[in-house]
Design a protein around this motif. Structure first.
Motif, short mmCIF file in Angstrom:
data_model
loop_
_atom_site.label_atom_id
_atom_site.label_comp_id
_atom_site.label_asym_id
_atom_site.label_seq_id
_atom_site.Cartn_x
_atom_site.Cartn_y
_atom_site.Cartn_z
N LYS A 73 0.83 -1.20 0.00
CA LYS A 73 0.00 0.00 0.00
C LYS A 73 0.87 1.26 0.00
N ALA A 74 2.01 1.19 0.69
CA ALA A 74 2.92 2.34 0.73
C ALA A 74 3.43 2.69 -0.66
N THR A 75 3.80 1.66 -1.43
CA THR A 75 4.29 1.89 -2.78
C THR A 75 3.17 2.34 -3.71
N LEU A 76 1.99 1.76 -3.55
CA LEU A 76 0.85 2.18 -4.37
C LEU A 76 0.52 3.65 -4.14
N ILE A 77 0.52 4.08 -2.88
CA ILE A 77 0.18 5.48 -2.59
C ILE A 77 1.29 6.41 -3.06
N TRP A 78 2.56 5.97 -2.97
CA TRP A 78 3.68 6.80 -3.43
C TRP A 78 3.64 6.96 -4.95
N ARG A 79 3.29 5.90 -5.66
CA ARG A 79 3.16 6.00 -7.11
C ARG A 79 2.09 7.02 -7.48
N SER A 80 0.93 6.93 -6.86
CA SER A 80 -0.16 7.85 -7.18
C SER A 80 0.14 9.27 -6.68
N PHE A 81 0.74 9.36 -5.50
CA PHE A 81 1.07 10.69 -4.94
C PHE A 81 2.11 11.40 -5.80
N SER A 82 2.98 10.61 -6.45
CA SER A 82 3.98 11.23 -7.33
C SER A 82 3.29 11.95 -8.49
N HIS A 83 2.13 11.46 -8.92
CA HIS A 83 1.35 12.18 -9.94
C HIS A 83 0.94 13.56 -9.42
N ARG A 126 -19.12 6.01 -1.97
CA ARG A 126 -18.73 4.77 -1.28
C ARG A 126 -17.50 4.08 -1.88
N MET A 127 -16.63 4.86 -2.44
CA MET A 127 -15.34 4.31 -2.84
C MET A 127 -14.46 4.24 -1.60
N PRO A 128 -13.70 3.17 -1.41
CA PRO A 128 -12.80 3.07 -0.24
C PRO A 128 -11.85 4.27 -0.17
N LEU A 129 -11.48 4.68 1.05
CA LEU A 129 -10.63 5.85 1.23
C LEU A 129 -9.32 5.72 0.48
N PHE A 130 -8.69 4.56 0.56
CA PHE A 130 -7.40 4.38 -0.11
C PHE A 130 -7.55 4.56 -1.62
N ASP A 131 -8.56 3.94 -2.19
CA ASP A 131 -8.81 4.09 -3.63
C ASP A 131 -9.14 5.54 -3.98
N SER A 132 -9.92 6.19 -3.12
CA SER A 132 -10.29 7.60 -3.37
C SER A 132 -9.06 8.48 -3.43
N LEU A 133 -8.11 8.24 -2.53
CA LEU A 133 -6.88 9.03 -2.53
C LEU A 133 -6.07 8.77 -3.80
N CYS A 134 -5.90 7.50 -4.14
CA CYS A 134 -5.11 7.14 -5.33
C CYS A 134 -5.73 7.71 -6.60
N MET A 135 -7.05 7.53 -6.74
CA MET A 135 -7.72 8.02 -7.95
C MET A 135 -7.69 9.55 -8.04
N SER A 136 -7.83 10.21 -6.91
CA SER A 136 -7.83 11.67 -6.89
C SER A 136 -6.45 12.24 -7.17
N GLN A 173 -18.89 6.60 -9.64
CA GLN A 173 -17.48 6.82 -9.35
C GLN A 173 -16.69 7.12 -10.63
N GLN A 174 -16.99 6.38 -11.69
CA GLN A 174 -16.32 6.65 -12.98
C GLN A 174 -16.68 8.03 -13.51
N ALA A 175 -17.94 8.43 -13.32
CA ALA A 175 -18.38 9.74 -13.80
C ALA A 175 -17.65 10.86 -13.06
N VAL A 176 -17.48 10.72 -11.75
CA VAL A 176 -16.75 11.72 -10.96
C VAL A 176 -15.31 11.81 -11.46
N ILE A 177 -14.68 10.67 -11.67
CA ILE A 177 -13.30 10.65 -12.15
C ILE A 177 -13.21 11.31 -13.52
N ALA A 178 -14.14 10.99 -14.42
CA ALA A 178 -14.12 11.54 -15.78
C ALA A 178 -14.29 13.06 -15.77
N VAL A 179 -15.22 13.55 -14.98
CA VAL A 179 -15.47 15.00 -14.91
C VAL A 179 -14.24 15.72 -14.37
#
Length: 494
Positions: free
Chosen positions: A123-133, A201-211, A234-240
């Motif tokens: 999870k640490a590496t997943l969040i670092w990858r997304s946070f680097s974005h 209702r997206m999980p917090l971890f996924d919400s952080l990574c996707m955002s 959830q896909q619509a929010v991401i797309a917008v």
């Protein structure tokens, strides 16, 4: 060359990176992962080394475009080298070229990956990858400008070198305030997206990574299936939000200042939305037979168009299986990219529009040789310097593109795989077509190809010129001459 101020800025970059690694460290602590110690060790090294390099502010704070370009290019290299070390120390991505490719893809908001199964990462590496974005989306040096006061207006050279687009202006008289405004808008929009995903209702971890990914218009996912498993809401929010982060941030500044007329009369914004609307309609009609309803067809078309034109690279379906007409449109969108002054990549809508205006003017000059027409964009005349810069960018862009395609073709994959691999990396998109489609990855590329694609990602994110200035021998000639003279003087003293 003012080496003192360059080293000083590199020190600050390392300090900021060390502090930002608190995110994966806290994530590892929450999930009880041992990988957190790797991030802690690298963060400590970054902080110590950063303090050493920036312990004393140089007396000479003056620097010009050359120093600004070199600082930005070296800064992103330093950021990437230290950012990839936790991948190697943890053993999750043990090879340097692979680890470097992954983190450069993160910081440049590309989203191309060499990891076959991302859910096997910590999870640490997943969040670092997304946070680097998120870090790379607005730019780490823009953040430093927001907190570090500089003498005079010289810091404008750094902002111009790091900010995407043909021109960068100040929103307010002070560069520091401009940087603060940009990051405030960026942060608030990211928080709003996280909240909306949590409401869905997206999980917090996924919400952080996707955002983090959508905000930086990067494409790393925390699931092997990409965004396919998320709900329609959830896909619509991401797309917008992908679409919103592809808009020039000057528009949001005008909206916050209640200058609605100026905001919505932006020529580039109108062109951007027109391209999106046309692409969505054409693709939705073309892929209608693949989906049970028109609503679903438009939803998937909008998601992928929003993802590709903003160079985010998220995928809700395997668009590589769509008809050739739709794939062709998506490939064209890869090159067009988002708006200038956004977190997106690509050539940029403004450059495309200006190039078409210039071409139309040249055609008109042949038909009506005595006519005199002044080119305008956003209500302002396009001067000779702007057009010269535009033409130079386009020539350099396609020169780098074609050379990269030639080198990457040595891997002997099919043409579409090779062509789209370079297109997706140079335009900071992520997925390409065929062998590097949305359900594939870049692990099969050779080390040489990965090195070329790393260069392409950095060149694309920094708008080509900073990287080319760094590599130009002329940039360093005077510096080496001065250092040589100093060395000879010291030798004479002894």
């Amino acid at each position: 060359m003012n080496l003192g101020i360059i080293v000083y800025m590199l020190g600050w970059i390392l300090k900021v990176e060390g502090l930002l690694m608190a995110v994966p460290i806290l994530t590892a602590l929450v999930y009880g992962e041992r990988e957190g110690f790797c991030y802690l060790a690298v963060a400590a090294v970054c902080l110590v080394l950063g303090m050493i390099l920036s312990r004393k502010k140089p007396k000479n704070e003056i620097f010009f475009a050359r120093e600004g370009f070199v600082t930005v290019s070296l800064g992103w290299l330093v950021l990437s080298v230290f950012g990839c070390l936790p991948f190697m120390l943890s053993g999750e991505i043990p090879r340097f070229v692979d680890a470097m490719y992954e983190i450069v893809s993160g910081f440049t908001t590309t989203g191309s990956s060499i990891v076959p199964k991302v859910e096997e990462l910590s999870k640490a590496t997943l969040i670092w990858r997304s946070f680097s974005h998120w870090i790379g989306g607005m730019g780490v040096l823009v953040f430093i400008l927001a907190v570090l006061p500089m003498a005079g207006d010289y810091d404008m050279h750094i902002m111009r070198a790091e900010s995407p687009g043909p021109s960068v202006g100040k929103l307010v008289p002070k560069i520091r305030l401009t940087a603060k405004l940009l990051y405030t808008i960026y942060f608030v929009m990211t928080v709003i997206m996280i909240v909306l995903l949590l409401v869905g209702r997206m999980p917090l971890f996924d919400s952080l990574c996707m955002s983090f990914g959508a905000a930086g218009t990067g494409g790393f996912s925390c699931r092997n299936t990409g965004q396919a498993d998320y709900t329609t809401y959830q896909q619509a929010v991401i797309a917008v939000f992908m679409l919103l982060f592809g808009v020039n941030f000057n528009v949001y500044y005008l909206i916050v200042g209640k200058r609605w007329k100026d905001a919505f009369h932006c020529e580039e914004l109108r062109g951007y939305l027109a391209i999106v609307a046309a692409a969505v309609i054409l693709i939705a009609v073309n892929v209608r037979f693949l989906f049970p309803s028109w609503g679903r067809s438009f939803h998937e078309a909008f998601f992928q168009v929003s993802s590709i034109i903003t160079t985010t690279g998220y995928a809700s379906v395997d668009f590589d299986k769509w008809p050739e007409f739709s794939k062709c449109i998506l490939l064209l969108l890869m090159f067009i990219g988002a708006c200038a002054g956004s977190t997106g990549g690509g050539i940029k809508v403004s450059r495309v529009m200006m190039a078409f205006k210039e071409a139309r003017k040249e055609i008109g000059a042949v038909v009506h040789p005595r006519s005199v027409k002044v080119l305008k964009f956003e209500g302002k005349p396009l001067g000779h310097e702007m057009l010269r810069s535009l033409n130079a960018f386009i020539i350099l862009y396609f020169f780098i593109f074609f050379i990269s395609v030639l080198v990457v073709s040595l891997d002997n994959f099919d043409f579409m795989t090779t062509f789209s691999a370079v297109a997706s990396n140079l335009n900071n998109i992520g997925p390409g077509m065929s062998g590097v489609g949305p359900m594939s990855n870049f692990s099969a590329r050779s080390d040489l190809s990965k090195a070329v694609l790393i260069f392409d990602m950095l060149a694309g994110r920094l708008e080509l010129f900073p990287v080319m200035v760094l590599l130009s021998p002329g940039t360093w000639e005077r510096t080496w001459a001065v250092l040589g003279k100093r060395g000879r003087k010291k030798g004479n003293l002894h």
